[in-house]
Structures are given as structure tokens and as C-alpha cells.
Design an enzyme around this catalytic site. Structure first.
Site, short mmCIF file in Angstrom:
data_model
loop_
_atom_site.label_atom_id
_atom_site.label_comp_id
_atom_site.label_asym_id
_atom_site.label_seq_id
_atom_site.Cartn_x
_atom_site.Cartn_y
_atom_site.Cartn_z
CB SER A 101 -6.41 10.32 2.87
OG SER A 101 -5.89 9.46 3.87
NE ARG A 109 -3.87 -0.17 2.03
CZ ARG A 109 -4.80 0.05 2.96
NH1 ARG A 109 -4.92 -0.77 3.98
NH2 ARG A 109 -5.59 1.08 2.85
CG ASP A 165 -13.40 1.97 5.03
OD1 ASP A 165 -12.57 2.08 4.11
OD2 ASP A 165 -13.15 2.26 6.21
C1 S3P Z 1 -9.53 5.31 8.13
C2 S3P Z 1 -9.61 6.10 7.01
C3 S3P Z 1 -9.96 5.59 5.68
C4 S3P Z 1 -10.54 4.19 5.72
C5 S3P Z 1 -9.81 3.29 6.68
C6 S3P Z 1 -9.82 3.87 8.08
C7 S3P Z 1 -9.18 5.94 9.41
O1 S3P Z 1 -8.79 5.58 4.87
O2 S3P Z 1 -10.54 3.61 4.44
O3 S3P Z 1 -10.43 2.02 6.73
O4 S3P Z 1 -9.39 5.33 10.49
O5 S3P Z 1 -8.68 7.07 9.39
P1 S3P Z 1 -8.39 6.91 4.04
O6 S3P Z 1 -8.54 8.03 4.95
O7 S3P Z 1 -6.98 6.72 3.60
O8 S3P Z 1 -9.36 6.94 2.89
#
Ligand code: S3P
Length: 431
Positions: free
Chosen positions: A167, A122, A315
Site C-alpha cells: 500500500s 474503510r 485502481d
Molecule cells: C493511492 C494509493 C492506492 C490507490 C489510491 C491512491 C495513493 O491505495 O488505490 O487510489 O495516492 O497513495 P493503496 O496504496 O492503499 O493501495
């Protein structure tokens, strides 16, 4: 591990799904660097959040539990972590690695963070680049992927950063680094993303300023330990929400689910498709909104999913693709290229799975076009992705024949008692 799901059942009853994964991670991280005791209840005892918990134990934080979802942390303060003697292994958990990268960048020691095969693929540049601008020293593997080697620097400097992707992980990473930076760290987001970090920092008594899309934090303060009640995870509830919507004569009540508006895109999208979903007994617990969610079977129709809802349901696309397969007409998802870099490439893996059970699903670079139809039986490869495995379990509610899902062990990363709960409400599933 394989799931074998038999069609023809429906969903009935009341259930409480496990604690919110995002909030559980943050509760451990902030509790560890706070002063005094933090008591957590409703903690998610999944592999991902346990990876975060073990990382802080390895850095000298006394943590009791989890015992029936209760965890007690004796915070060591912002400068009380000690160097771990071995690399931190974070398994499948992108949230652990990206948020910890920010926290580790400001320590006065070296740490290496490793992940499993999926996490090791990733992208980490999204955090290493702005952290480097703050003065952090980080090494990655060749393709900007894990393992991360972080040579902690106690004097980071605050920056103004405009995130190219929406994000919450990047935002949270930089806010955590900002705790250790001189001056102010400001992060601006291209679209709203989950705001649990901001809410929880304020709960710990740490000021966070939000003006429009910009979130700012000043270094050098301190956090005070507190009690945290973790609501049930809407991302786990989503499987049962869609299950009840697509099954015949179903009705379920999901108790005490977090309905933070940065997480409820799945409900908005399903309602646009025609679903009957009621939010009952809405209340605020700690700083997070919570409700009981009542869901009934509903006929769905295809829609073009509004792009602004994508980060608010990021998600939930695997299970939304199943909803789309059960809808009449076409559903179009776009603006969701982030799905390609989740625990699996969720656009490709879900399209392959849908086609394997007879649904027309055409991938695009940033989404999918799905034609609703009759789900047949078949064999699915989950790609080791927990949310893909649970999504195809629900697809069996509308299938003609058994659905067999391969590579399901990672369901334990976010929803360790999924099978038991699924059986309780009527799903016919065997391992
Ligand atoms: C999360 C943010 C999301 C999500 C992940 C959990 C978090 O990712 O997909 O399962 O707890 O901040 P991104 O912020 O990179 O989209």
C-alpha cells in the site's frame, strides 16, 4: 445522479484528462510543510484533492487557487501548522485521511478527521497500528474505521516496518510521520507500489534512501518549496484507453499522461490481452515520466493477469474488468483482495454490474473470473464509486442497449469534467 449512455458510438480525437490525483494530494501536503513558495500547475480540481487543500487552509496555510489548475502555497515549514478549530472533513478521500494521519501524528495539537459514508467504512488499522508503534496516540471508531482522533505528539520515534499489504498510502503515511520522528523510519513493501511520495520528497530537497524493497527517511530535516507540473492521471486516462481499445474504429491520443512505472500496470495488462497502445514523446517532467498515449481499437483475448502487476494497476481493475468482458475467452484476476476495501467493494460491485448486463462474472475472495461475451443494456448500481460509474460508461461502447448507471455524483471526486470530455471524443452520455 444517473448516467444514461447510448451504445453505438466510437472514440476519436485528442484529449488531456485532469491532473494526477496522487501527485496533486502530495503537492499540497509537501508544499504546505515546506519553506517558501510552491507553485503547482495541472492540479486536479476534484473533490478529493480539494478536501486535502481545505484541510491545510484550516491549519493556517495560505493557499491561492486553484485557478485553471494553478495553486500557489506559502509553505509554513515542518512546524508551522496550527490546530484546526473544527474536525477536518475529508469526504470520500482515503488518500487524504491515511497520508494526513502520518503527518498529524507528529504535530503538537489535536485533530479529528472525518469522512463520508464510504470512507467511514474503510480500514484504518493499517496506518494506526504502525503509527502507534512510533509513539502516536490515535483513537478510531469501533471497527478501526474513521473518524480518527489524533492527539499529536511532537516526538515520535523512527521504526522499521514491514508492510503486510502493498500500500502506497501506508508507506506514504509512515514516511510523512518519519519527518517528525527521531532517528530513521524504514518501510519495506511486499511489492512495489506508487512512489510519488519518495520522488516528490527528493524534489523538495529531502533525502530518501531506497534499498531494494526498503525505503528510509531520517527525521529532523526540512523541505524547500518548488514548482510542480502535475501530469494527467493515468488512472483517469485508463477509461479512455480501454474505451478506444474496445470500440469499433477508434483512435485517440491522450496527452501528457504520467507513466511512472509504478502506475503503468494497466498498459502492460492490456498489451498482454492484445491491445495496441503506443507511448509517444516520452519525457521526464519534474521527477515524473510523462508520455502521450496513442490507442487504437484492438481485438482482446482473455488472460490470467500476472499477480505482480496487481499493485501497479490497483485502481484500474474496474475498467480492466470491462476490457475482460469484451475479450474472447476467460480472464482471471487473483491476488487483488485489496479491491474489496476501496471506495466500494470493487469485486462485488463490478461483478453485480457485469451480471446485470449479461456477462458471466464469478467472484473469488481475491479476484474475479470473467467470461468475455456480448454486453447487453441494463441498470447498474455504481455503489457510489467513481471508477465503477466511469467503467460502465465505457462498457456502453460495446452494449446492445442503453446502460443506465445510478449513484454517479462521486465521479467529481477524481474526474470532474468526465462527461464533457467523454462527449468531446464521441460518447453519447446524458445525466
Ligand atoms: C493511492 C494509493 C492506492 C490507490 C489510491 C491512491 C495513493 O491505495 O488505490 O487510489 O495516492 O497513495 P493503496 O496504496 O492503499 O493501495
Amino acid at each position: 445522479m444517473k448516467f444514461i449512455v447510448t451504445p453505438g458510438s466510437t472514440l476519436h480525437g485528442t484529449l488531456r484528462v485532469p491532473g494526477d490525483k496522487s501527485i496533486s494530494h502530495r503537492a499540497i501536503m509537501l508544499g504546505a510543510i515546506a519553506e517558501g513558495i510552491t507553485e503547482i500547475n495541472g492540479f486536479l480540481t476534484g473533490e478529493d484533492t480539494l478536501a486535502t487543500l481545505s484541510a491545510f487552509r484550516a491549519m493556517g496555510v495560505p493557499i491561492d487557487g486553484p485557478t485553471l489548475g494553478n495553486v500557489t502555497i506559502q509553505g509554513v515549514g515542518l512546524h508551522g501548522l496550527i490546530a484546526p478549530t473544527t474536525p477536518l472533513y475529508l469526504g470520500n478521500s482515503g488518500t487524504s485521511m491515511r497520508l494526513l494521519a502520518g503527518l498529524m501524528a507528529g504535530q503538537n495539537f489535536f485533530v479529528e478527521m472525518q469522512g463520508d459514508v464510504s470512507l467511514s467504512r474503510r480500514p484504518m488499522r493499517r496506518v494506526t497500528e504502525p503509527l502507534t508503534t512510533m509513539g502516536a496516540q490515535i483513537e478510531t471508531a469501533n471497527k478501526d474505521t474513521p473518524p480518527l482522533k489524533i492527539y499529536g505528539k511532537p516526538r515520535l520515534k523512527g521504526i522499521n516496518y514491514s508492510m503486510p499489504v502493498a500500500s502506497a498510502q501506508v508507506k506514504s503515511c509512515l514516511l510523512l510521520a518519519g519527518l517528525y520522528a527521531t532517528g530513521t523510519t524504514c518501510v519495506s513493501e511486499p511489492a512495489p507500489t506508487r512512489d510519488h511520495t519518495e520522488r516528490m520528497l527528493m524534489g523538495f530537497g529531502y533525502p530518501v534512501n531506497k534499498e531494494g524493497p526498503c525505503i528510509c527517511i531520517q527525521g529532523g530535516g526540512k523541505l524547500q518549496g518548488m514548482a510542480i507540473d502535475v501530469p494527467a492521471d493515468i488512472s483517469s486516462a485508463a477509461f479512455f484507453i480501454v474505451g478506444a481499445v474496445i470500440a469499433n474504429n477508434a483512435e485517440i491520443l491522450l496527452e501528457h499522461v504520467g507513466i511512472n512505472p509504478t502506475r503503468t500496470g494497466v498498459i502492460e495488462i492490456l498489451r498482454l490481452m492484445g491491445a495496441h497502445i503506443d507511448l509517444l514523446n516520452q519525457r521526464e517532467i519534474g521527477r515524473e515520466p510523462v508520455a502521450d498515449i496513442l490507442v487504437r481499437s484492438s481485438p482482446l483475448h482473455g488472460i490470467e493477469i500476472p499477480r505482480e502487476l496487481v499493485p501497479l494497476a490497483i485502481d484500474e481493475f474496474p475498467i480492466l474488468f470491462i476490457a475482460a468482458a469484451c475479450a474472447t475467452g476467460t480472464t482471471i484476476v487473483s491476488g487483488a483482495e485489496e479491491l474489496r476495501v476501496k471506495e466500494s467493494d470493487r469485486i462485488q460491485v463490478m461483478a453485480d454490474g457485469l451480471q446485470a448486463v449479461g456477462i458471466q462474472a464469478q467472484t473469488t475472495p481475491d479476484g474475479m473470473i470473467i467470461q468475455g461475451g456480448q454486453i447487453q443494456g441494463g441498470n447498474i448500481d455504481s455503489g457510489g464509486d467513481h471508477r465503477v460509474a466511469m467503467s460502465f460508461t465505457m462498457a456502453a461502447l460495446r452494449a446492445k442497449d442503453n446502460i443506465i448507471i445510478e449513484d454517479c455524483a462521486n465521479v467529481a471526486t477524481s474526474f470532474p469534467n468526465f462527461i464533457e470530455l467523454a462527449k468531446t471524443v464521441g460518447i453519447r452520455i446524458e445525466i
